[in-house]
Design an enzyme around this catalytic site. Structure first.
Site, PDB file in Angstrom:
ATOM      1  N   LYS A   1     -10.385  12.041 -28.091  1.00 39.92           N
ATOM      2  CA  LYS A   1     -10.097  10.715 -27.587  1.00 39.92           C
ATOM      3  C   LYS A   1     -10.794   9.668 -28.505  1.00 39.92           C
ATOM      4  O   LYS A   1     -12.188   9.792 -28.876  1.00 39.92           O
ATOM      5  CB  LYS A   1     -10.758  10.754 -26.126  1.00 39.92           C
ATOM      6  CG  LYS A   1      -9.869  11.354 -25.247  1.00 39.92           C
ATOM      7  CD  LYS A   1     -10.292  10.989 -23.680  1.00 39.92           C
ATOM      8  CE  LYS A   1      -9.253  12.145 -22.817  1.00 39.92           C
ATOM      9  NZ  LYS A   1      -7.844  11.369 -22.409  1.00 39.92           N
TER      10      LYS A   1
ATOM     11  N   ARG B   1      -2.861  20.136 -17.599  1.00 41.65           N
ATOM     12  CA  ARG B   1      -2.081  21.176 -17.312  1.00 41.65           C
ATOM     13  C   ARG B   1      -1.984  22.630 -17.553  1.00 41.65           C
ATOM     14  O   ARG B   1      -1.635  23.381 -16.945  1.00 41.65           O
ATOM     15  CB  ARG B   1      -0.534  20.644 -17.834  1.00 41.65           C
ATOM     16  CG  ARG B   1      -0.651  20.273 -19.543  1.00 41.65           C
ATOM     17  CD  ARG B   1       0.390  19.492 -20.044  1.00 41.65           C
ATOM     18  NE  ARG B   1      -0.168  18.040 -19.933  1.00 41.65           N
ATOM     19  CZ  ARG B   1       0.755  17.128 -20.216  1.00 41.65           C
ATOM     20  NH1 ARG B   1       2.047  17.396 -20.854  1.00 41.65           N
ATOM     21  NH2 ARG B   1       0.290  15.857 -20.294  1.00 41.65           N
TER      22      ARG B   1
HETATM   23  N1  BES Z   1      -7.760  13.588 -18.435  1.00 40.86           N
HETATM   24  C1  BES Z   1      -6.636  13.184 -19.255  1.00 40.86           C
HETATM   25  C2  BES Z   1      -5.761  11.866 -18.239  1.00 40.86           C
HETATM   26  C3  BES Z   1      -6.617  10.461 -17.680  1.00 40.86           C
HETATM   27  C4  BES Z   1      -6.680   9.508 -18.415  1.00 40.86           C
HETATM   28  C5  BES Z   1      -7.445  10.778 -16.677  1.00 40.86           C
HETATM   29  C6  BES Z   1      -6.993   8.485 -17.939  1.00 40.86           C
HETATM   30  C7  BES Z   1      -8.087   9.433 -16.133  1.00 40.86           C
HETATM   31  C8  BES Z   1      -7.812   8.296 -16.872  1.00 40.86           C
HETATM   32  C9  BES Z   1      -6.009  13.930 -19.753  1.00 40.86           C
HETATM   33  O1  BES Z   1      -6.346  15.092 -19.911  1.00 40.86           O
HETATM   34  C10 BES Z   1      -4.939  13.450 -20.986  1.00 40.86           C
HETATM   35  O2  BES Z   1      -5.968  13.297 -21.772  1.00 40.86           O
HETATM   36  N2  BES Z   1      -3.873  13.417 -21.032  1.00 40.86           N
HETATM   37  C11 BES Z   1      -3.152  12.899 -21.972  1.00 40.86           C
HETATM   38  C12 BES Z   1      -2.002  13.482 -22.256  1.00 40.86           C
HETATM   39  C13 BES Z   1      -1.105  13.174 -23.606  1.00 40.86           C
HETATM   40  C14 BES Z   1      -2.178  13.849 -24.740  1.00 40.86           C
HETATM   41  C15 BES Z   1       0.106  14.051 -23.681  1.00 40.86           C
HETATM   42  C16 BES Z   1      -2.835  11.412 -21.925  1.00 40.86           C
HETATM   43  O3  BES Z   1      -2.565  10.771 -20.905  1.00 40.86           O
HETATM   44  O4  BES Z   1      -3.034  10.522 -22.838  1.00 40.86           O
HETATM   45 ZN    ZN Z   2      -7.231  15.356 -21.838  1.00 41.54          ZN
END
Ligand code: BES
Ligand code: ZN
Ligand code: ZN
Length: 497
Positions: free
Chosen positions: A276, A350
């Site tokens: 991230k 997931r």
């Molecule tokens: N933990 C994150 C989702 C999240 C985002 C939680 C903001 C709380 C606040 C999750 O693991 C994630 O990073 N999801 C990605 C998925 C993508 C790579 C398909 C996302 O939402 O960008």
């Molecule tokens: Zn994630």
């Protein structure tokens, strides 16, 4: 928190504040009951239109009375438009103001409202007040030394309901809100402190202290034996080993009904090798919000001795970056036997949930499965902080959760599981891929999960936009909210026996 209940205003003991509720009629405040001893005091600000009685309006007056130094005029708005949610917000507002001035004890006169039972009114008011009576100060010891936390410690209800009934209702909400405070503490805590091992210890501690509750922790070795390939893959980059926590509460041994609650327990989500960026990572200690909701729901359910059988399953790990991290493009075998191509290591939730779901289906014989997960950023784009995303393969279950959401105001909004989008998760090298592009992001995540639940009635709640807030929101503080616990207790109170 200490509660007392009285049936008459004149019996009350001294307190820091007396709350008097007002309605608004013709843009003017009118008292919800007759308070002759204070009439001369509040008629002044009402006459001057300094206090009009609109929803959530609070005016604190200093009075020279033997019982209280202050009275708070509290606006409840138009009596015809009144809802329990308006009561929650209004009483939360006056409590927030009281906490800010370090008041500790409150006397309050319960309003009577046409169309509402006194017990519902009492419930809404108590919830509103308790939900804001929380502070997270563990991480600022010096500030706390000079200005210690001060919260409301005593509430005295004055109403026509029997005192014993008032106390029973208030105490029930205190049990639920105590579980919410615990969940908020878990989520607000440092990710370096609240590790998978910490969550496992927390679950063991609950098993020791709660009735009819047992904990079982699968450590890395046992996860290997169980072939939890996805949970192990996500955990590889971390200095802490992954765990699978199972916490069971058997509240109705005669019943075959068994609800399994699964909570995403990523104690820190860096994104893994698909890391991230700055701005996207700082709040990622919140990624075990689903685990906190699930564990603390069990805490409340067992404390209230609800006659239900409930098992919480928490797959917990960090999603970290290291030479040992799992890799985009590689294929890993899940607990179910399906192979998964990793399109993006940041879609880790997931993956660990898939292993937990298929483990739960195989080992725990659930009659109903519900998972809570801070799963996708996309759910915030779709719904924002006012509702969690609800996905379900079962219309009845979805309707029950929707109703619970409306009643508790922990609202959920049903999103579709269009089978057409399943195409996007196709992999050329594995049985399925963990991502499928930006479009319909939250639905794709839910579709991925649905591959691991079989035909058991299942609901997935994406709480990424509701579990952790960037600003105060009514009775939810900035940061962790503990969302989902009131929702689940309402649901469990009506769960098939
Ligand atoms: N933990 C994150 C989702 C999240 C985002 C939680 C903001 C709380 C606040 C999750 O693991 C994630 O990073 N999801 C990605 C998925 C993508 C790579 C398909 C996302 O939402 O960008
Ligand atoms: Zn994630
Ligand atoms: Zn995550």
């Amino acid at each position: 928190m200490n509660f007392t209940a009285l049936s008459q205003l004149k019996q009350r003991k001294p307190a820091d504040l007396l709350i008097l509720p007002f309605f608004q009629k013709d843009k003017q405040a009118v008292p919800s009951a007759h308070f002759p001893e204070f009439e001369s005091l509040y008629s002044l600000p009402i006459g001057a239109k300094d206090f009009t009685g609109k929803e959530g309006e609070v005016l604190i007056l200093y009075v020279n009375h033997k019982q209280e130094k202050r009275i708070a005029l509290l606006g409840l708005g138009d009596p015809k438009k009144l809802t329990i949610e308006i009561l929650r917000r209004a009483y939360a507002a006056v409590t927030t103001k009281s906490i800010a001035t370090k008041l500790k004890s409150i006397n309050l006169v319960l309003p009577t409202l046409k169309g509402f039972e006194s017990k519902e009114i009492l419930s809404g008011i108590t919830e509103g007040m308790l939900l804001v009576n929380y502070q997270f100060s563990q991480l600022k010891p010096e500030t706390i030394k000079s200005s210690p936390v001060s919260l409301i410690q005593e509430i005295c209800f004055i109403s026509s309901i029997k005192p014993a009934e008032v106390l029973a209702i208030a105490k029930k909400h205190l049990v639920i809100c105590t579980a919410i405070y615990l969940a908020r503490d878990l989520v607000n805590g440092n990710a370096d402190d609240v590790t998978p091992q910490y969550l496992a210890q927390f679950a063991k501690h609950l098993a020791k202290t709660l009735p009819h509750t047992q904990a079982k922790i699968l450590t890395k070795k046992e996860l290997q034996k169980e072939k939890m390939g996805l949970l192990l893959a996500v955990g590889r980059g971390s200095a802490c080993d992954p765990v699978l926590i199972t916490l069971s509460y058997l509240g109705n041994p005669k019943s075959k009904e068994h609800l399994v609650l699964i909570g995403k327990g990523v104690t820190y989500d860096t994104g893994g090798l698909n890391m991230k960026p700055t701005g996207g990572m700082e709040t990622m200690k919140c990624d075990m919000g689903g685990a906190a909701t699930a564990l603390c729901t069990l805490h409340a359910a067992a404390t209230l001795k609800l006659p239900v059988n409930l098992t919480v399953v928490v797959p917990s790990t960090e999603n970290a970056v290291s030479a040992n991290s799992f890799k985009p493009g590689d294929v890993y075998i899940s607990h179910s036997g399906k192979s998964v191509e990793i399109g993006n290591t940041d879609a880790e939730g997931r993956l660990i949930l898939a292993d937990a779901l298929s483990y739960a289906v195989k080992k725990l014989k659930p009659t109903c499965l519900i998972d809570f997960a801070t799963l996708t950023g996309a759910i915030d784009i779709a719904l924002g902080p006012e509702a969690s995303g609800l996905f379900s393969n079962d219309d009845r279950l979805a309707a029950q959760l929707f109703e619970a959401g409306q009643e508790t105001f922990e609202r959920v909004w049903r999103m579709p599981l269009y089978p057409e989008y399943r195409e996007n998760l196709k992999s050329e090298i594995a049985d399925i891929k963990n991502v499928g592009g930006r479009s319909a992001g939250s639905i794709l995540a839910a579709l991925f999960l649905s591959e691991f639940v079989g035909d058991i009635p299942w609901a997935h709640l994406d709480i990424a936009s509701t579990a952790f807030l960037s600003a105060n929101r009514r009775y939810h503080p900035k940061f962790a909210t503990g969302i989902g616990i009131r929702l689940m207790i309402y649901f469990l109170e009506r769960f098939k026996r």
